[in-house]
Structure formats: C-alpha cells, structure tokens
Design a protein around this motif. Structure first.
Motif, mmCIF file in Angstrom:
data_model
loop_
_atom_site.group_PDB
_atom_site.id
_atom_site.type_symbol
_atom_site.label_atom_id
_atom_site.label_comp_id
_atom_site.label_asym_id
_atom_site.label_seq_id
_atom_site.Cartn_x
_atom_site.Cartn_y
_atom_site.Cartn_z
ATOM 1 N N LEU A 1 0.831 -1.208 0.000
ATOM 2 C CA LEU A 1 0.000 0.000 0.000
ATOM 3 C C LEU A 1 0.868 1.261 0.000
ATOM 4 O O LEU A 1 0.583 2.234 -0.720
ATOM 5 C CB LEU A 1 -0.934 -0.004 1.215
ATOM 6 N N MET A 2 1.922 1.232 0.802
ATOM 7 C CA MET A 2 2.844 2.373 0.837
ATOM 8 C C MET A 2 3.428 2.634 -0.554
ATOM 9 O O MET A 2 3.470 3.779 -1.025
ATOM 10 C CB MET A 2 3.989 2.099 1.824
ATOM 11 N N ASP A 3 3.870 1.569 -1.184
ATOM 12 C CA ASP A 3 4.462 1.699 -2.521
ATOM 13 C C ASP A 3 3.449 2.275 -3.506
ATOM 14 O O ASP A 3 3.783 3.128 -4.334
ATOM 15 C CB ASP A 3 4.956 0.329 -3.018
ATOM 16 N N LYS B 1 -7.262 -2.926 -6.042
ATOM 17 C CA LYS B 1 -7.213 -3.857 -7.175
ATOM 18 C C LYS B 1 -5.874 -3.775 -7.894
ATOM 19 O O LYS B 1 -5.229 -4.801 -8.156
ATOM 20 C CB LYS B 1 -8.356 -3.548 -8.155
ATOM 21 N N VAL B 2 -5.471 -2.546 -8.215
ATOM 22 C CA VAL B 2 -4.232 -2.345 -8.975
ATOM 23 C C VAL B 2 -3.018 -2.871 -8.211
ATOM 24 O O VAL B 2 -2.131 -3.513 -8.777
ATOM 25 C CB VAL B 2 -4.037 -0.840 -9.310
ATOM 26 N N ALA B 3 -3.008 -2.605 -6.910
ATOM 27 C CA ALA B 3 -1.863 -3.028 -6.097
ATOM 28 C C ALA B 3 -1.898 -4.522 -5.803
ATOM 29 O O ALA B 3 -0.917 -5.078 -5.316
ATOM 30 C CB ALA B 3 -1.834 -2.236 -4.792
ATOM 31 N N GLY B 4 -3.033 -5.138 -6.092
ATOM 32 C CA GLY B 4 -3.138 -6.577 -5.861
ATOM 33 C C GLY B 4 -3.421 -6.939 -4.422
ATOM 34 O O GLY B 4 -3.157 -8.052 -3.982
ATOM 35 N N LYS C 1 2.947 5.974 -2.859
ATOM 36 C CA LYS C 1 4.130 6.742 -3.282
ATOM 37 C C LYS C 1 4.074 7.038 -4.774
ATOM 38 O O LYS C 1 4.430 8.125 -5.233
ATOM 39 C CB LYS C 1 5.407 5.955 -2.970
ATOM 40 N N VAL C 2 3.623 6.074 -5.538
ATOM 41 C CA VAL C 2 3.594 6.211 -6.992
ATOM 42 C C VAL C 2 2.341 6.949 -7.469
ATOM 43 O O VAL C 2 2.422 7.869 -8.284
ATOM 44 C CB VAL C 2 3.654 4.818 -7.668
#
Length: 212
Positions: free
Chosen positions: A22-24, A39-42, A27-28
């Motif tokens: 989630l942090m990553d 969904k996008v982050a899986g 950040k993006v």
DNA sequence: AAATCACGCAACCGCAGTGAT
DNA sequence: TATCACTGCGGTTGCGTGATT
C-alpha cells in the motif's frame, strides 16, 4: 457494492507485506481512489480498508505514541463543546486521527472525567473554572453547551479564529523545541508543533465570550 | 506454568454526503 | 434528475497482550 460478488476481501490486522504494498502504491499514485488502489496493487482488501489503514497508520503525518497532557486538555475542551465530533476535534490536534482521539477518549478521558458514570473527576488546575464548572453540570458525552442563539458554524469559527491567532502569535517566536519533550514549544509550518499556553488561553477567552 | 481477566487499539460496519456521469 | 462510485464519519467489535490469579 463492496463485498458483493465473487471478490473476497481479507479482514483483520494488516501484515507488513500488505503495508509495504500500500505504501508503494501511494508513493507512486498518490492517495484516493482506494477501491482501484486495492485492485491495482493486488491487495485482497476493500477500498475502505486501504483508506483507513493509510489514514490511521501508514500516513507519515500520523503521530504515534502516548497523548500529552496538552493534547488531553485540548480534546476535553473541544469535546465539551463539539460532542463526539471526532474528526473535527482531531483536525485541531496535529498528527492525531479521529480514530486515535475517539479511542483515547473512550478508554482514558471519559473514564478519567467520570462521564459514563455521571461523576466528574477533573483534578487538573489547567482547566478554566468556567469550562470545568460547565462540564460538571453536563454529564452526557453527547450533550453540548452551545447557546441556543448560536449555531455550530459560529462555534467552529470561534475555534478556527483561535487557531489562526495562535499561529499568528507563534510565528513571531523562536522555537524552543526539544526532541524528547512536547511541553513548552511552539507551532511551526514543518512537522513540529506544540500546544502553547496562549492557544489554551485564546480558546478559553473566545469560548467564554461565545458562551456568554 | 496455565488459565483467566482487563485493557487498549486497530479495524469493521452501516450510513450519509458529495461529485461525476 | 437519477444513479453510481467513492469518501468520510461515528459507533462498535474483537483481537493481541500484559496483568493477575
């Protein structure tokens, strides 16, 4: 409809790995659109869960650790006037979330003040006489002392004004911040902050004239 | 050492409000 | 105007952990 359909969501405490994902993502892509973020982050989490995790824990603006006496004092004062408006109260306390404030009130302050049992145990001399007296006369946590001829918007403006004045005052002072002590320091534009006597006095003065 | 209790806090739930389409 | 997705809020639940028996 969240939770409906074939998608299954994980519940319970977040793992270190989930936090990292989630942090990553934030950040993006930044905050917001939490349903898509999940969904996008899986992540096998709902959007609301992601948002809550970020707002209450992962966000760098969240302050951890015990509440200071100044924070307690401010929460009590604001709760006295605003009732269980946790987000509003938290908005006046840098680094604290509504959930933190709510939990702290329910587990410490309401008991300390004897709100639930209908008796006050206020002992701090820091409370203004008027605020303390009026608090003792109103035992329900949901009762507020907004005069009938005033609106909540007016009350919020009073609090806002006090805060504005405080910032004005503190901007003219040199910082006396120490790393391990939150007492006796000032409020600044960076992450450091403080509750000064002047804020408390301004709030008391403003509220007293408001209540008069 | 094991079982139980109590507390603190993270997270969930349901609802309301808001903005986009 | 209606609908939908999303956000934000307050109340509540339940898990983890330390204290006590």
């Amino acid at each position: 409809m969240e939770g409906a359909g074939s998608r299954e969501y994980r519940k319970g405490l977040w793992t270190v790995e989930e936090d990292r994902i989630l942090m990553d993502y934030v950040k993006v892509h930044g905050k917001g659109k939490w349903n898509r973020a999940a969904k996008v982050a899986g992540l096998k989490r709902g959007g609301k869960s992601c948002r809550l995790r970020w707002m209450n824990y992962l966000s760098p603006s969240v302050k951890r650790g015990a509440f200071s006496e100044e924070e307690d004092d401010l929460i009590i004062r604001l709760h006295k006037l605003l009732g269980n408006r946790w987000s509003l109260i938290a908005g006046r306390i840098p680094g604290r979330t509504d959930n933190q404030v709510k939990n702290h009130w329910n587990t410490h302050l309401s008991i300390k003040l004897g709100v639930k049992k209908g008796k006050s145990k206020i002992s701090s001399s820091k409370f203004s006489k008027k605020i303390e007296a009026s608090f003792n006369t109103k035992l329900s946590s949901n009762e507020r002392l907004i005069p009938s001829n005033k609106t909540e918007t007016e009350l919020q403006n009073v609090i806002e004004d006090s805060h504005e004045k405080e910032i004005e005052i503190t901007s003219t002072h040199e910082p006396i911040l120490t790393s391990d002590c939150y007492e006796n320091f000032w409020l600044f534009n960076d992450d450091s902050y403080l509750f000064t006597p002047s804020l408390m006095e301004l709030l008391d003065e403003s509220l007293e004239s408001f209540m008069a």
